[in-house]
Design a protein around this motif. Structure first.
Motif, mmCIF file in Angstrom:
data_model
loop_
_atom_site.group_PDB
_atom_site.id
_atom_site.type_symbol
_atom_site.label_atom_id
_atom_site.label_comp_id
_atom_site.label_asym_id
_atom_site.label_seq_id
_atom_site.Cartn_x
_atom_site.Cartn_y
_atom_site.Cartn_z
ATOM 1 N N VAL A 80 93.487 49.463 -28.774
ATOM 2 C CA VAL A 80 94.302 50.523 -29.376
ATOM 3 C C VAL A 80 94.008 50.539 -30.867
ATOM 4 C CG1 VAL A 80 96.626 51.377 -29.828
ATOM 5 C CG2 VAL A 80 96.112 50.285 -27.634
ATOM 6 N N ALA A 81 93.667 51.695 -31.398
ATOM 7 C CA ALA A 81 93.277 51.805 -32.806
ATOM 8 C C ALA A 81 94.394 51.328 -33.727
ATOM 9 C CB ALA A 81 92.914 53.250 -33.133
ATOM 10 N N THR A 82 94.005 50.586 -34.743
ATOM 11 C CA THR A 82 94.973 50.098 -35.721
ATOM 12 C C THR A 82 95.275 51.128 -36.798
ATOM 13 O OG1 THR A 82 93.182 49.098 -37.020
ATOM 14 C CG2 THR A 82 94.243 47.716 -35.364
ATOM 15 N N ASP A 83 94.517 52.245 -36.821
ATOM 16 C CA ASP A 83 94.659 53.197 -37.922
ATOM 17 C C ASP A 83 95.307 54.517 -37.509
ATOM 18 O OD1 ASP A 83 92.580 54.260 -36.449
ATOM 19 O OD2 ASP A 83 91.083 54.141 -38.043
ATOM 20 N N ASN A 84 95.941 54.554 -36.340
ATOM 21 C CA ASN A 84 96.715 55.738 -35.963
ATOM 22 C C ASN A 84 98.181 55.351 -35.979
ATOM 23 O OD1 ASN A 84 98.173 57.777 -34.450
ATOM 24 N ND2 ASN A 84 96.175 58.559 -33.817
ATOM 25 N N SER A 120 88.433 65.149 -32.085
ATOM 26 C CA SER A 120 88.930 65.038 -33.448
ATOM 27 C C SER A 120 89.494 63.651 -33.724
ATOM 28 C CB SER A 120 90.040 66.064 -33.680
ATOM 29 O OG SER A 120 89.578 67.366 -33.425
ATOM 30 N N PHE A 121 89.439 63.242 -34.977
ATOM 31 C CA PHE A 121 90.160 62.053 -35.392
ATOM 32 C C PHE A 121 91.659 62.301 -35.188
ATOM 33 C CE2 PHE A 121 86.961 60.324 -38.784
ATOM 34 C CZ PHE A 121 86.033 60.110 -37.765
ATOM 35 N N GLY A 122 92.371 61.283 -34.790
ATOM 36 C CA GLY A 122 93.838 61.356 -34.765
ATOM 37 C C GLY A 122 94.418 61.858 -33.466
ATOM 38 N N TYR A 123 94.098 63.108 -33.079
ATOM 39 C CA TYR A 123 94.690 63.737 -31.897
ATOM 40 C C TYR A 123 93.710 64.704 -31.260
ATOM 41 C CZ TYR A 123 98.864 62.054 -34.248
ATOM 42 O OH TYR A 123 99.784 61.255 -34.883
#
Length: 413
Positions: A163-167, A348-351
Motif C-alpha cells: 500500500v503506497a505510503t504517499d497517498n 493517474s497518480f492518486g485516484y
C-alpha cells in the motif's frame, strides 16, 4: 461522501500475470512456477535433512504455519525433483512454488456506482467528462450500511503488492506492514495493492479522493507481490499466517494461482482461527477455477457492472463462485509516485479506476468487516453466512454465482 477526482480519462486494456485475462477474446496463459525453489512437507521432520541430502539439497525456510518448507533447487530441475521427492514415503507432498499474480483486467469505463448509485449522470470537471450513473440498484448500499457501522477499527489484511505510503487517503489507515515478496522495500511500486486497499478502507468525509466500503476499518498491508506484480504461493501462505497472527478479522486476496496443498493448509489454518477469507474469482470469462478463490473456506467473488449484469471478463460458475460485487469502473486510490500500472495503462497518480474481480473482492471483504463490526460475538462462519444470505438475487444468481450481488446494508442489519 467525498468527491471523486479523476485527473485523466483513458480506455486501456490491461493484461498482466499468469492466470489473468485482459478481456473478451483474450485467452489466459498458464500459471508459471517460481524458478529455483519448490515446496516440500515431510511426514516426519526428522527425516527431512537425510532425504534432501540424497538430492544434494538442504532444508529451507518454513512456510507460515503449514509445516512445509521452501527448498532451493537448481533452476530447471524443479519438476524432476518434485517427482523424485514425491516418491519418497517420508514426504507428505512436494509441489511447485507457483507464481501468484494480481487478478485485474483493467478496461476503463468512466462510471462510478459501486457504493451508492442513484441513477443520475454528472460531469467530472477534472476531465470534462460526462459520467452516466447506470442502474440505481447496481450498488451495494454501502452508504446505508454506514448508518449502522463504518467498521470501527476492524482489521482487514490486504495481501497484495503493498500500500503506497504517499497517498494520504489510505496510508494512514495502514496499522502494520510486512514484506514477503522479495522486493527491496514494502512500498507499492506496482499500484494494485493501493487500489485494492482503498476500495476497502479509504478515508471518508475528508473532502478529497474516494471513500472505502468500510471507511472505519484499518489495513494490514502484506506485500506478497513484488514490484512487477508477481509473487509465489509460499509468499502468499506466509502473508496469511502473518495476517492471522496480527489480528486480521478478514483477509482479502485479489490474486490468482494454481492449486497448492501448502496454500490450502494456510487457508484452512486461518479459517480455524476465526478469519473470513475473500478472493477474486478471476477474469477469464469462463468457468475455470483459480485459487485461492476456489478453496471451500474462501468466499469467491465474481464481478458485476453498473447494470447489475455479470462483467464480460468475469470468471463465473455457481458451483464454486459464491457471490458477486461491482468490478467495472471502480474508483479507488493509487500511489502518488510512478507505478507500473500507471505507466502501462495511463492511470493517474492518486485516484483512478480499475476493472476486474480484483476490485470486486475487496468490496465483499469490506462488507464482511462491516458485518463483524455490527454483530457483537460474530464468528467467521456467521459473518460469511450474513454476507452470502443477504446478497441481492440479481439475474445470474444460481448460474454465474451461488448467492447474488453483495448488499452491505442488509449484511450489517
Amino acid at each position: 461522501m467525498k468527491k471523486v477526482v479523476i485527473a485523466s480519462v483513458a480506455a486501456v486494456l490491461l493484461s498482466f500475470g499468469a492466470v489473468t485475462v485482459a478481456g473478451p477474446g483474450n485467452a489466459s496463459t498458464e500459471p508459471q512456477q517460481a524458478t529455483g525453489q519448490i515446496i516440500v512437507k515431510f511426514r516426519d521432520n526428522g527425516a527431512a535433512a537425510g532425504v534432501l541430502r540424497q538430492h544434494s539439497l538442504s532444508e529451507g525456510a518454513g512456510v507460515g504455519s503449514t509445516g512445509a518448507h521452501v527448498v532451493k533447487v537448481p533452476a530447471g530441475q524443479e519438476s524432476s525433483l518434485i517427482e523424485a521427492l514425491s516418491r519418497n514415503p517420508a514426504v507428505e507432498y512436494a509441489e511447485p512454488d507457483e507464481v501468484v499474480t494480481a487478478t485485474t483486467s483493467d478496461q476503463y469505463f468512466p462510471r462510478q456506482y459501486a457504493l451508492q448509485n442513484t441513477g443520475q449522470s454528472f460531469t467530472n470537471t477534472a476531465s470534462t467528462l460526462t459520467v452516466a450513473g447506470g442502474t440505481a440498484d447496481a450498488d451495494v448500499d454501502a452508504v446505508e450500511a454506514w448508518s449502522v457501522t463504518t467498521g470501527n477499527g476492524v482489521k482487514v489484511a490486504v495481501l497484495d503488492s503493498g500500500v503506497a505510503t504517499d497517498n494520504a487517503d489510505i496510508s494512514p489507515k495502514v496499522v502494520l506492514r510486512a514484506n514477503f515478496s522479495g522486493a527491496a522495500t514494502n512500498e507499492d511500486n506496482y499500484g494494485h495493492g493501493t487500489h485494492v486497499a482503498g476500495i476497502v478502507a479509504a478515508s471518508s468525509n475528508n473532502t478529497v479522493g474516494v471513500a472505502g466500503t468500510c471507511p472505519g476499518c484499518t489495513i494490514l498491508a502484506g506485500k506478497v507481490l513484488n514490484d512487477s506484480g508477481v509473487g509465489s504461493s509460499s509468499s502468499l501462505a506466509n502473508g496469511i499466517n502473518w495476517a492471522v497472527a496480527n489480528g486480521a478479522k478478514v483477509i482479502n486476496m485479489s490474486i490468482g494461482v494454481r492449486a497448492s496443498r501448502n496454500l490450502e493448509t494456510a487457508i484452512n489454518n486461518a479459517w480455524s482461527k476465526g478469519v473470513v477469507l475473500v478472493a477474486a474469482a478471476g477474469n477469464g470469462g469462463n468457468q475455470t477455477k483459480i485459487y485461492p478463490a476456489a478453496y471451500p473456506n474462501v468466499i469467491a467473488v465474481a464481478a458485476t457492472d453498473n447494470k447489475d449484469a455479470k462483467a464480460s471478463f468475469s470468471t463465473y460458475g455457481a458451483s464454486w463462485v459464491d457471490i458477486a460485487a461491482p468490478g467495472v469502473n471502480v474508483y479507488s486510490t493509487f500511489p502518488n509516485h510512478t507505478f507500473v500500472l500507471g505507466t502501462q495503462n495511463s492511470r493517474s497518480f492518486g485516484y483512478d479506476v480499475g476493472n476486474g474481480t480484483s476490485m470486486s473482492s475487496p468490496i465483499v471483504a469490506a462488507t464482511a468487516a462491516l458485518a463483524f463490526s455490527s454483530h457483537p460475538g460474530a464468528t467467521n462462519a456467521s459473518v460469511r453466512a450474513s454476507v452470502e444470505s443477504t446478497a441481492d438475487k440479481i439475474s445470474g444468481t444460481g448460474t454465474f454465482w451461488a448467492y447474488g450481488r453483495v448488499n452491505a446494508d442488509k449484511a450489517v442489519r
